[in-house]
Design a protein around this motif. Structure first.
Motif, PDB file in Angstrom:
ATOM      1  N   ALA A 258     -51.170  10.927  42.251  1.00  0.00           N
ATOM      2  CA  ALA A 258     -50.499  12.210  42.059  1.00  0.00           C
ATOM      3  C   ALA A 258     -49.729  12.626  43.309  1.00  0.00           C
ATOM      4  O   ALA A 258     -48.608  13.147  43.220  1.00  0.00           O
ATOM      5  CB  ALA A 258     -51.521  13.281  41.688  1.00  0.00           C
ATOM      6  N   MET A 259     -50.314  12.419  44.483  1.00  0.00           N
ATOM      7  CA  MET A 259     -49.616  12.760  45.719  1.00  0.00           C
ATOM      8  C   MET A 259     -48.312  11.975  45.843  1.00  0.00           C
ATOM      9  O   MET A 259     -47.249  12.544  46.135  1.00  0.00           O
ATOM     10  CB  MET A 259     -50.495  12.491  46.942  1.00  0.00           C
ATOM     11  N   LEU A 260     -48.381  10.660  45.620  1.00  0.00           N
ATOM     12  CA  LEU A 260     -47.179   9.829  45.715  1.00  0.00           C
ATOM     13  C   LEU A 260     -46.141  10.253  44.681  1.00  0.00           C
ATOM     14  O   LEU A 260     -44.932  10.290  44.965  1.00  0.00           O
ATOM     15  CB  LEU A 260     -47.545   8.362  45.533  1.00  0.00           C
ATOM     16  N   THR A 261     -46.602  10.588  43.491  1.00  0.00           N
ATOM     17  CA  THR A 261     -45.682  11.015  42.438  1.00  0.00           C
ATOM     18  C   THR A 261     -44.967  12.295  42.825  1.00  0.00           C
ATOM     19  O   THR A 261     -43.743  12.424  42.664  1.00  0.00           O
ATOM     20  CB  THR A 261     -46.449  11.218  41.120  1.00  0.00           C
ATOM     21  N   TRP A 262     -45.726  13.263  43.347  1.00  0.00           N
ATOM     22  CA  TRP A 262     -45.132  14.542  43.761  1.00  0.00           C
ATOM     23  C   TRP A 262     -44.089  14.316  44.859  1.00  0.00           C
ATOM     24  O   TRP A 262     -42.990  14.885  44.811  1.00  0.00           O
ATOM     25  CB  TRP A 262     -46.220  15.490  44.250  1.00  0.00           C
ATOM     26  N   LEU A 263     -44.425  13.464  45.831  1.00  0.00           N
ATOM     27  CA  LEU A 263     -43.490  13.187  46.921  1.00  0.00           C
ATOM     28  C   LEU A 263     -42.236  12.475  46.426  1.00  0.00           C
ATOM     29  O   LEU A 263     -41.125  12.731  46.926  1.00  0.00           O
ATOM     30  CB  LEU A 263     -44.184  12.353  48.002  1.00  0.00           C
ATOM     31  N   THR A 310     -46.529  14.973  37.449  1.00  0.00           N
ATOM     32  CA  THR A 310     -45.188  15.162  36.882  1.00  0.00           C
ATOM     33  C   THR A 310     -45.099  16.464  36.092  1.00  0.00           C
ATOM     34  O   THR A 310     -44.156  17.252  36.255  1.00  0.00           O
ATOM     35  CB  THR A 310     -44.828  13.970  35.979  1.00  0.00           C
ATOM     36  N   ALA A 311     -46.094  16.705  35.250  1.00  0.00           N
ATOM     37  CA  ALA A 311     -46.091  17.935  34.448  1.00  0.00           C
ATOM     38  C   ALA A 311     -46.168  19.170  35.337  1.00  0.00           C
ATOM     39  O   ALA A 311     -45.438  20.155  35.128  1.00  0.00           O
ATOM     40  CB  ALA A 311     -47.265  17.913  33.463  1.00  0.00           C
ATOM     41  N   SER A 312     -47.024  19.148  36.339  1.00  0.00           N
ATOM     42  CA  SER A 312     -47.175  20.308  37.221  1.00  0.00           C
ATOM     43  C   SER A 312     -45.934  20.522  38.078  1.00  0.00           C
ATOM     44  O   SER A 312     -45.504  21.657  38.303  1.00  0.00           O
ATOM     45  CB  SER A 312     -48.410  20.132  38.111  1.00  0.00           C
ATOM     46  N   TYR A 313     -45.362  19.435  38.584  1.00  0.00           N
ATOM     47  CA  TYR A 313     -44.176  19.556  39.439  1.00  0.00           C
ATOM     48  C   TYR A 313     -43.042  20.251  38.695  1.00  0.00           C
ATOM     49  O   TYR A 313     -42.420  21.190  39.212  1.00  0.00           O
ATOM     50  CB  TYR A 313     -43.715  18.178  39.903  1.00  0.00           C
ATOM     51  N   TRP A 314     -42.779  19.820  37.476  1.00  0.00           N
ATOM     52  CA  TRP A 314     -41.663  20.410  36.740  1.00  0.00           C
ATOM     53  C   TRP A 314     -41.986  21.803  36.219  1.00  0.00           C
ATOM     54  O   TRP A 314     -41.081  22.633  36.026  1.00  0.00           O
ATOM     55  CB  TRP A 314     -41.207  19.471  35.634  1.00  0.00           C
ATOM     56  N   THR A 315     -43.247  22.099  36.028  1.00  0.00           N
ATOM     57  CA  THR A 315     -43.620  23.477  35.699  1.00  0.00           C
ATOM     58  C   THR A 315     -43.316  24.395  36.874  1.00  0.00           C
ATOM     59  O   THR A 315     -42.804  25.507  36.693  1.00  0.00           O
ATOM     60  CB  THR A 315     -45.112  23.566  35.337  1.00  0.00           C
ATOM     61  N   VAL A 316     -43.604  23.944  38.080  1.00  0.00           N
ATOM     62  CA  VAL A 316     -43.278  24.739  39.274  1.00  0.00           C
ATOM     63  C   VAL A 316     -41.773  24.942  39.378  1.00  0.00           C
ATOM     64  O   VAL A 316     -41.299  26.043  39.703  1.00  0.00           O
ATOM     65  CB  VAL A 316     -43.820  24.045  40.544  1.00  0.00           C
ATOM     66  N   GLN A 317     -40.996  23.899  39.114  1.00  0.00           N
ATOM     67  CA  GLN A 317     -39.540  24.010  39.252  1.00  0.00           C
ATOM     68  C   GLN A 317     -38.938  25.023  38.275  1.00  0.00           C
ATOM     69  O   GLN A 317     -37.944  25.687  38.586  1.00  0.00           O
ATOM     70  CB  GLN A 317     -38.877  22.641  39.044  1.00  0.00           C
ATOM     71  N   PHE A 318     -39.557  25.136  37.119  1.00  0.00           N
ATOM     72  CA  PHE A 318     -38.995  26.022  36.095  1.00  0.00           C
ATOM     73  C   PHE A 318     -39.849  27.273  35.863  1.00  0.00           C
ATOM     74  O   PHE A 318     -39.704  27.945  34.847  1.00  0.00           O
ATOM     75  CB  PHE A 318     -38.838  25.254  34.779  1.00  0.00           C
ATOM     76  N   LYS A 319     -40.717  27.587  36.844  1.00  0.00           N
ATOM     77  CA  LYS A 319     -41.629  28.718  36.637  1.00  0.00           C
ATOM     78  C   LYS A 319     -40.884  30.042  36.523  1.00  0.00           C
ATOM     79  O   LYS A 319     -41.399  31.003  35.934  1.00  0.00           O
ATOM     80  CB  LYS A 319     -42.660  28.788  37.760  1.00  0.00           C
ATOM     81  N   HIS A 320     -39.664  30.112  37.084  1.00  0.00           N
ATOM     82  CA  HIS A 320     -38.917  31.364  37.023  1.00  0.00           C
ATOM     83  C   HIS A 320     -38.619  31.772  35.571  1.00  0.00           C
ATOM     84  O   HIS A 320     -38.403  32.948  35.283  1.00  0.00           O
ATOM     85  CB  HIS A 320     -37.598  31.232  37.805  1.00  0.00           C
TER      86      HIS A 320
END
Length: 430
Positions: A258-263, A310-320
């Motif tokens: 998960a760390m590598l994926t997020w980076l 991946t799911a969490s990263y893109w949720t953060v990007q579109f949280k607005h």
């Protein structure tokens, strides 16, 4: 002789059942260590959250986690354990273990029930602490304490009963949640989202960026969380055996992936892998593997880490788009990753021969996810409205702008010179 063998086996089994059970010292030692590891996670969360907030509110942020050790530690002893693990019915425990009465000399598996109760207390403590990340820098400390106590008794304990008690309806339906993906992370994640919505956004949101004030604190917190999480997941086996070792191994693999994926996502989108991103990816991987850690193979754990991040990263990007100021992305990192982990448990449990047939197990997992989302979400809304009848939920605008540390605790995390301030001004109590 063979015709008498079934009767001989029945006789031996009857004698074994009649023999008094004994605690295993090795398993007990492992559970003592695991409980201590899980306890460390709450101070670790305090560092993680504290580093992500403004310098003027760092103590208040950390106190919201730390106070849970005292608050939930007492409530769990008084009633929480009984509500969660009392025989009760399919929906709720009972009052038979109030004050932990009746546990002396009892065993849970091969360990004394006292250490099982202590281990589960650590889970209840951090579940409430997780929610605080969505309401930092604006929720009154007293209101959070009252809400946290009610949430633990009326939301967390019943959910734990549903999933982990032998009489719970999700337990009977064979929902798989080895260490708390549904009970802790999904419930805390959706509760955090609802709480952020009820309180409203921080002043200046979303026009003004709220950046972490101390990234090293974030990294320290993430490291402590990862260290403690080994006890969180592997300790849930309640024995020092193969199940614990599988959970330990997958708890290493999933957050690494998960760390590598997020980076990778950060590097591809913004061109820079960040320390906060590495810490966040690590925690997200830990969340995603929690329900599945003893039910999936190592390669499946890696897949869960990748998809959860991946799911969490893109949720953060579109949280607005949610138009909700979930300050520290609790829903994205715990709720979403918990949902992904719970559902993938149903799809991948076959890799170790666990659970039902894949399609049937997935449906069971989906039911457990929806049940946790609805119960925790609606329950949180109701509890916050009740607390608001007793006291205001938010601090004043003046206190929020100046930071909550002085007004809530009469303390500061940093000196005035470090904060770039003059003499401290006390802006009224909580």
């Amino acid at each position: 002789m063979s015709r008498f063998l079934p009767f001989l086996m029945l006789s031996l089994l009857s004698q074994a059942a009649a023999a008094p059970a004994k605690a295993d010292s090795g398993d007990t030692a492992w559970m003592l260590v695991s409980a201590a590891l899980v306890l460390l996670m709450t101070p670790g969360l305090a560092f993680f959250y504290g580093g992500l907030t403004r310098a003027r509110s760092v103590l208040n942020t950390m106190m919201m986690s730390l106070v849970c050790v005292g608050l939930i530690g007492v409530l769990w002893m008084l009633a929480g354990y009984s509500f969660a693990f009392g025989p009760g019915n399919a929906w709720f425990g009972d009052f038979s273990f109030l004050g932990l009465n009746g546990l002396q000399g009892q065993l849970t598996g091969t360990v004394p029930t006292y250490i099982f109760a202590a281990f589960q207390a650590m889970f209840a403590i951090i579940a409430v602490a997780l929610i605080s990340g969505a309401v930092v820098e604006r929720m009154r400390f007293g209101a959070f304490v009252l809400f946290g106590g009610l949430w633990s008794l009326l939301i967390y304990s019943p959910l734990a009963h549903w999933v982990w008690s032998a009489n719970g309806w999700l337990f009977k339906d064979q929902a798989l949640d080895f260490a708390g993906g549904t009970v802790i992370h999904i419930s805390a994640g959706v509760s955090a989202l609802v709480a952020a919505r009820v309180l409203g956004p921080r002043l200046g949101f979303p026009r003004h960026a709220h950046v972490p004030h101390n990234v090293p604190l974030v990294l320290l917190g993430a490291g402590l969380l990862h260290f403690g999480w080994m006890g969180f997941n592997a300790g849930s086996a309640l024995a020092a055996g193969e199940t614990a070792t599988l959970a330990f191994l997958t708890t290493l693999i999933a957050p690494a992936a998960a760390m590598l994926t997020w980076l990778l996502w950060e590097s591809g989108r913004d061109g820079h892998p960040t320390a906060v991103g590495a810490a966040t990816g690590l925690v997200v991987g830990l969340v995603a593997i929690t329900p599945a850690c003893a039910y999936v193979s190592p390669w499946a754990a890696m897949l869960i880490g990748i998809l959860g991040a991946t799911a969490s990263y893109w949720t953060v990007q579109f949280k607005h788009r949610l138009n909700t100021d979930d300050s520290l992305d609790v829903f994205a990192c715990h709720g979403v990753a918990g949902i992904v982990g719970a559902l993938l448990t149903g799809l991948l449990a076959w890799t170790t021969g666990s659970g039902k047939e894949v399609g049937e197990q997935f449906v069971t997992q989906l039911v457990s996810v929806v049940a946790a989302l609805v119960y925790a979400g609606v329950g949180t809304f109701v509890l916050l409205k009740l607390v608001s009848l007793v006291m205001p939920l938010r601090v004043s605008e003046r206190q929020e702008l100046a930071g909550i540390d002085l007004s809530a605790h009469r303390e500061q995390g940093y000196s005035e010179s470090e904060l770039g301030l003059g003499a401290p001004v006390f802006l009224g109590g909580d």
